[in-house]
Design a protein around this motif. Structure first.
Motif, PDB file in Angstrom:
ATOM      1  N   SER A 367      32.165 -68.552  88.604  1.00 41.17           N
ATOM      2  CA  SER A 367      30.988 -67.706  88.818  1.00 41.17           C
ATOM      3  C   SER A 367      31.109 -66.404  88.039  1.00 41.17           C
ATOM      4  CB  SER A 367      30.820 -67.369  90.299  1.00 41.17           C
ATOM      5  OG  SER A 367      31.230 -68.425  91.096  1.00 41.17           O
ATOM      6  N   ARG A 370      30.447 -66.940  84.324  1.00 43.07           N
ATOM      7  CA  ARG A 370      29.045 -67.100  83.991  1.00 43.07           C
ATOM      8  C   ARG A 370      28.336 -65.759  83.950  1.00 43.07           C
ATOM      9  NH1 ARG A 370      25.079 -70.569  83.497  1.00 43.07           N
ATOM     10  NH2 ARG A 370      26.397 -72.380  83.778  1.00 43.07           N
ATOM     11  N   GLU A 374      26.529 -63.911  80.647  1.00 42.37           N
ATOM     12  CA  GLU A 374      25.144 -63.445  80.566  1.00 42.37           C
ATOM     13  C   GLU A 374      25.083 -61.966  80.245  1.00 42.37           C
ATOM     14  OE1 GLU A 374      23.612 -66.630  83.888  1.00 42.37           O
ATOM     15  OE2 GLU A 374      23.401 -64.493  84.289  1.00 42.37           O
ATOM     16  N   CYS A 399      35.717 -72.478  77.124  1.00 39.77           N
ATOM     17  CA  CYS A 399      35.039 -72.504  78.423  1.00 39.77           C
ATOM     18  C   CYS A 399      34.728 -73.928  78.869  1.00 39.77           C
ATOM     19  CB  CYS A 399      33.753 -71.691  78.372  1.00 39.77           C
ATOM     20  SG  CYS A 399      32.484 -72.426  77.349  1.00 39.77           S
ATOM     21  N   PHE A 403      29.077 -74.499  80.451  1.00 41.96           N
ATOM     22  CA  PHE A 403      28.662 -73.248  79.831  1.00 41.96           C
ATOM     23  C   PHE A 403      28.299 -73.403  78.380  1.00 41.96           C
ATOM     24  CE2 PHE A 403      29.343 -70.769  83.247  1.00 41.96           C
ATOM     25  CZ  PHE A 403      30.648 -70.669  83.685  1.00 41.96           C
ATOM     26  N   ASP A 406      24.597 -73.146  77.025  1.00 39.68           N
ATOM     27  CA  ASP A 406      24.018 -71.810  77.139  1.00 39.68           C
ATOM     28  C   ASP A 406      24.672 -70.840  76.186  1.00 39.68           C
ATOM     29  OD1 ASP A 406      23.744 -72.232  80.681  1.00 39.68           O
ATOM     30  OD2 ASP A 406      22.237 -72.462  79.114  1.00 39.68           O
ATOM     31  N   CYS A 407      25.982 -70.943  76.101  1.00 37.22           N
ATOM     32  CA  CYS A 407      26.703 -70.006  75.230  1.00 37.22           C
ATOM     33  C   CYS A 407      26.273 -70.206  73.786  1.00 37.22           C
ATOM     34  CB  CYS A 407      28.203 -70.228  75.383  1.00 37.22           C
ATOM     35  SG  CYS A 407      29.178 -68.924  74.657  1.00 37.22           S
TER      36      CYS A 407
END
Lengths: 825, 133
Positions: A367, A370, A374, A399, A403, A406-407
């Protein structure tokens, strides 16, 4: 007579028995047996043991077994006079009944009576139940009673009534005003329980109705009251009743802070009134235990949400910064969450903590990672982009898979916005493609292709790096797609070893074809990827010189592929080889630089012309006011004109006869033959094409013509013939094909044909088939001109010719007036 | 807003469950199983807040018992964390040695009643544990 059943077992026995079960099946068996016993007991209407049976039923319900047959029994228990019965009955009602069951309405009367009971505990039970599961009808009926109880002096009842009121308001918002008078004195209580629930009630009212909110701000002077209570809590000494780890009633403090947040939002006066107390709480609260931190967290949230003064905001962000440095994961998590909320508004303040945030990327906790990711993306700006990217790329490497997508997207976005140089940008993209290639989103591929196309000077470098990347491993689909596309486009650069940025590698044409063929054959390649590869191979037929036969062979093999998409392409490419070989170079030439347009507005596309990327087709400023403009492609202001994608005549080659008509269909939505490479690229910049259908070199079946051709120019051995076609569907369009031939004994090289027409016309020149006119009339250059003549005026044209001949540059202007009437009438 | 409150032991057996939103019965067992799976897979130095589907889980482990609370985004996570501890302390006081014994059977009912009194409809009423009914 039915035999009396033995007394049903007690709940605790049941629980013990169930706990001895070793498997799920055993447990189920026991429960079923017990359920059967309970059911028969219910049937017997046994009052003594009803309570016990329902309790057992509730336990079984909690374990997940159906218990609906106990609902009526709960009602009977509620109606009984014994407290223990009532207690279980209400509990059962709360757990088993809700609005969905019609049975619950029967409870209304019972609850009403119990609300007026002499014993406060019974009243309490009734309030509890109503507050948990009351339906809107029940709430409407009983709201009056609740309101009455809200005004009593009995604090035990008052606090329950307050929470019940919250539920009533939720179910029946219109009744909110009814509770308003009762709230006047709620905050004067000493009892914390009442205070707490009153704050909850007030919060609910303020959240639901802006009128209430305004009322509380102005008339009730709620803020000063709350401030006073909060102050007392902080300043008062140790009180054993309310103490939690050294802080007095933290739950109440948190609640009050939350209400203050709602009151202060968007309201200057209220915000000002609470500035002091917020600062006090922020500085005085002990941070060694979790409780203190919970209060600080709530304070920070409040400060950020109201119109606080800047000093206070800085204080809040510093608190968050301190949280970040704390070892406790929970606190770090909470800090990252809040920083994410505030980064938009207080960007600079958050930037100061950037290094700590970046460290959190390496935390073990998912968590936290993440959140840190962001937040890092939100913090990237022009100054820190290089450093941040390094960290983020490293993070991408290590990672978890969830993830990566998104990364990767985040990195692309950030790189696009803040790239310090093109080379850096391309390097970053390459790095992402190679590390997380399979997680890159599908829409990234066309964007990347466009980016690469636009970095003109980096083509050689890019294609070389991409080639090296897929040499080893061609399983990551987005990487392979981009690489195939680039190799197809810039294969000649690759083979000729022109790279400036790094050591050029020696690659032969065969090696390049090897890799593309392996992509085609590989099981790992998706259908789309194969399409890319096939198109790339085809494009190479014009860029490579010695391996054209091999390419022809490959393409013809796929003509019988099972994959329909591949088959169609292969068949059409084959046709290109066989029947339209003269058009092949023009069709497959280099893609022009694309402008990225977000709207469907007019685009300015520089049309390329063979190897020279920037041959702009000019029109001379004529004395008769001919069409100006440096872009030849502003036909109707709508066209990108970038039609030189390897678009194949979309009519399948089985019906060539009708192809002519279709292709000349201006408004045709002829799809650009499922060549996703070309489709997304031009479509980024292009609105609906008008000349879509004309983009491919039309098949000039002479059936459609019947218009005599003319010699437009004949001088110094250079002869230019015009032949005409009119579109059947759009009579304003004339398509002229020019043929340039050279009767001298030396070749004419770098031949460029330019044309201009009067203002009422519009012109579009497509690319020529080549720029060399061989000597002795042994070959010609073909080029297509489309003229739009909506007013059907007489066609006139000025042409300019430039070429190299016998070592010197030649240039000539001429006017063409001898257009046959059929070409424009 | 608290969505649910669970006490589950390490083997996945539910000791106490209280849902504040309507969830079908078979979904509840699935939810409980998944939740405990998530909690068991966390190591000791990871934070107690898990993002699960569209809400958050806050959990605390007491020996063999997990207390898990599901909340939506309007709640202060740390305050709920404290609330869990507070509740366990209440139970401790009332039923003695909750953590050690994972409490005894006959207390189950009393405990559920008291819990309902403790937190009426998604809100925590009090921290004053002498007044628990």
């Amino acid at each position: 007579m039915a035999q009396r059943m033995p007394a049903p077992i007690r709940l605790r026995e049941l629980i013990r028995t169930i706990r001895t079960a070793r498997t799920q099946a055993e447990e189920r068996e026991m429960i079923q047996k017990e359920c059967a016993a309970i059911r028969s007991s219910f049937r017997e209407e046994d009052n003594t043991y009803r309570c016990r049976n329902v309790a057992k039923l509730l336990y079984m319900h909690m374990l997940g077994y159906p218990a609906h047959f106990g609902q009526l029994e709960c009602l009977k228990l509620i109606a009984s006079q014994k407290f223990t019965d009532k207690r279980i009955g209400y509990l059962g009602a709360m757990l088993l009944l809700d609005e969905r069951q019609d049975v619950h309405l029967l409870m209304t009367n019972c609850i009403k009576n119990d609300l007026n009971h002499s014993t406060q505990y019974v009243q309490g039970l009734a309030l509890c139940t109503l507050g948990c599961m009351g339906s809107s009808e029940m709430c409407r009926d009983l709201a009056g009673e609740v309101e009455k109880l809200l005004k009593t002096s009995n604090s035990y009842l008052r606090k329950k009534a307050a929470l019940c009121a919250v539920h009533v308001i939720r179910k029946v918002p219109e009744l909110m005003e009814m509770f308003l008078p009762a709230t006047k004195n709620l905050l004067n209580e000493k009892n914390h329980g009442v205070l707490h629930t009153s704050v909850v009630l007030l919060t609910e009212m303020c959240e639901r109705s802006p009128d209430m909110l305004a009322h509380f701000r102005k008339n009730e002077k709620l803020v000063p009251q709350l401030v006073r209570i909060l102050k007392n809590l902080i300043m008062s000494g140790y009180s054993p009743e309310h103490d939690v780890s050294g802080i007095s009633d933290p739950f109440l403090q948190v609640r009050i802070l939350r209400l203050l947040r709602i009151l202060g939002r968007n309201d200057d006066d209220s915000s000002e009134a609470m500035n002091d107390i917020l600062a006090q709480v922020a500085t005085n609260t002990e941070t060694s235990k979790n409780v203190g931190n919970a209060i600080l967290y709530e304070t920070v949230l409040t400060i950020m949400d109201i119109k606080s003064e800047s000093g206070l905001r800085v204080l809040a962000i510093n608190i968050l910064g301190r949280f970040l440095l704390n070892n406790d994961k929970n606190i770090r998590y909470v800090a990252l969450t809040s920083l994410l909320k505030t980064v938009q508004t207080d960007h600079n303040a958050v930037q100061r903590h950037r290094s700590t945030i970046v460290d959190c990327l390496k935390d073990l906790d998912v968590s936290i990672k993440r959140r840190a990711m962001e937040l890092s993306f939100a913090l990237v700006n022009g100054n820190n982009v290089r450093g941040m990217m390094k960290e983020l790329l490293y993070f991408l490497d290590s990672c978890e898979p969830e993830f990566k997508a998104d990364c990767a997207s985040g990195i692309f976005l950030a790189a696009e916005k803040y790239a310090p140089s093109k080379r850096w940008h391309i390097d970053t993209i390459m790095r992402v493609l190679t590390t997380a290639g399979s997680y890159v989103r599908d829409d990234a591929v066309p964007n990347l292709i466009q980016l690469i196309t636009n970095s003109v000077e980096m083509h050689a470098y890019t294609v070389q790096r991409l080639y090296k990347a897929i040499l080893g491993d061609y399983s990551q689909q987005p990487l392979v797609q981009v690489a195939s596309w680039c190799i197809g486009e810039y294969g000649d650069l690759l083979v000729s070893g022109q790279c400036e940025e790094e050591e050029p590698i020696q690659v032969t044409e065969d090696e390049v074809l090897d890799i593309l063929e392996s992509v085609l054959i590989s099981n790992m390649s998706a259908s789309v990827t194969r399409g890319y590869a096939l198109t790339a191979i085809m494009k190479l037929s014009t860029r490579f010189t010695c391996t054209v036969n091999r390419i022809k062979k490959v393409v013809s093999i796929y003509g019988s592929s099972i994959d329909v998409e591949l088959q169609q392409r292969a068949v059409e490419y084959n046709a290109l080889f066989k029947k339209y070989d003269h058009m092949r170079p023009a069709l497959l030439e280099r893609m022009p630089v694309m402008e990225k347009v977000t709207t469907n507005g007019p685009t300015e596309i520089v049309q390329t012309n063979g190897e020279t990327e920037t041959a702009v087709l000019e029109t001379k400023p004529p004395h008769s006011g001919l069409q100006p403009g440096s872009q030849a492609n502003d036909l109707l202001d709508l066209l990108g004109g970038n039609d030189i994608t390897p678009v194949i005549p979309t009519a399948p080659t089985s019906k060539p006869a009708s192809a002519g008509g279709e292709l000349l269909d201006l408004l045709g939505d002829l799809n650009l033959t499922g060549s996703p490479v070309s489709a997304p690229a031009p479509q980024i910049s292009q609105p609906p094409f008008l000349l879509d259908g004309l983009s491919s070199q039309p098949l000039f079946n002479d059936i459609a013509a019947g218009i005599p051709s003319i010699t437009a120019y004949n001088k110094n051995g250079l002869k230019i013939d015009f032949s005409f076609e009119r579109s059947n569907t759009n009579p304003s369009v004339t398509v002229i094909t020019i043929q340039a031939s050279n009767s001298t004994e030396l070749d004419m090289t770098d031949f460029v044909f330019q044309a201009a027409v009067p203002k009422t016309f519009q012109l579009q020149l497509l690319s020529p088939s080549s720029s060399v006119i061989p000597a002795f009339n042994s070959g010609t250059i073909t080029q297509v001109i489309k003229v739009l003549n909506p007013q059907k005026q007489q066609l006139r044209m000025r042409i300019k010719l430039t070429y190299n001949h016998k070592g010197s540059a030649m240039q000539d202007l001429a006017e063409v007036n001898n257009f046959p009437p059929q070409s424009w009438q | 807003m608290i969505k649910f409150f669970l006490m589950v032991n390490k083997q996945g057996q539910t000791r106490l469950s209280r849902y504040y939103e309507h969830i079908e019965i078979h979904k509840r067992t699935m939810l409980e199983a998944e939740v405990i799976k998530h909690c068991l897979s966390r190591s000791k130095d990871q934070c107690s807040f898990i993002e699960y589907k569209d809400f958050k889980l806050i959990y605390r482990q007491y020996a063999a018992l997990f207390v898990v609370v599901g909340i939506n985004e309007t709640e202060n996570e740390m305050a709920v964390y404290e609330l869990i501890h507070n509740f366990v302390e209440v139970l401790d006081k009332y039923f003695s040695r909750v953590r050690k014994r994972e409490y005894r059977a006959e207390d189950a009912v009393k405990q559920r009643c008291s819990f309902s009194a403790y937190s009426l409809g998604q809100h925590c009423i009090y921290s004053n544990y002498y007044l628990v009914n």
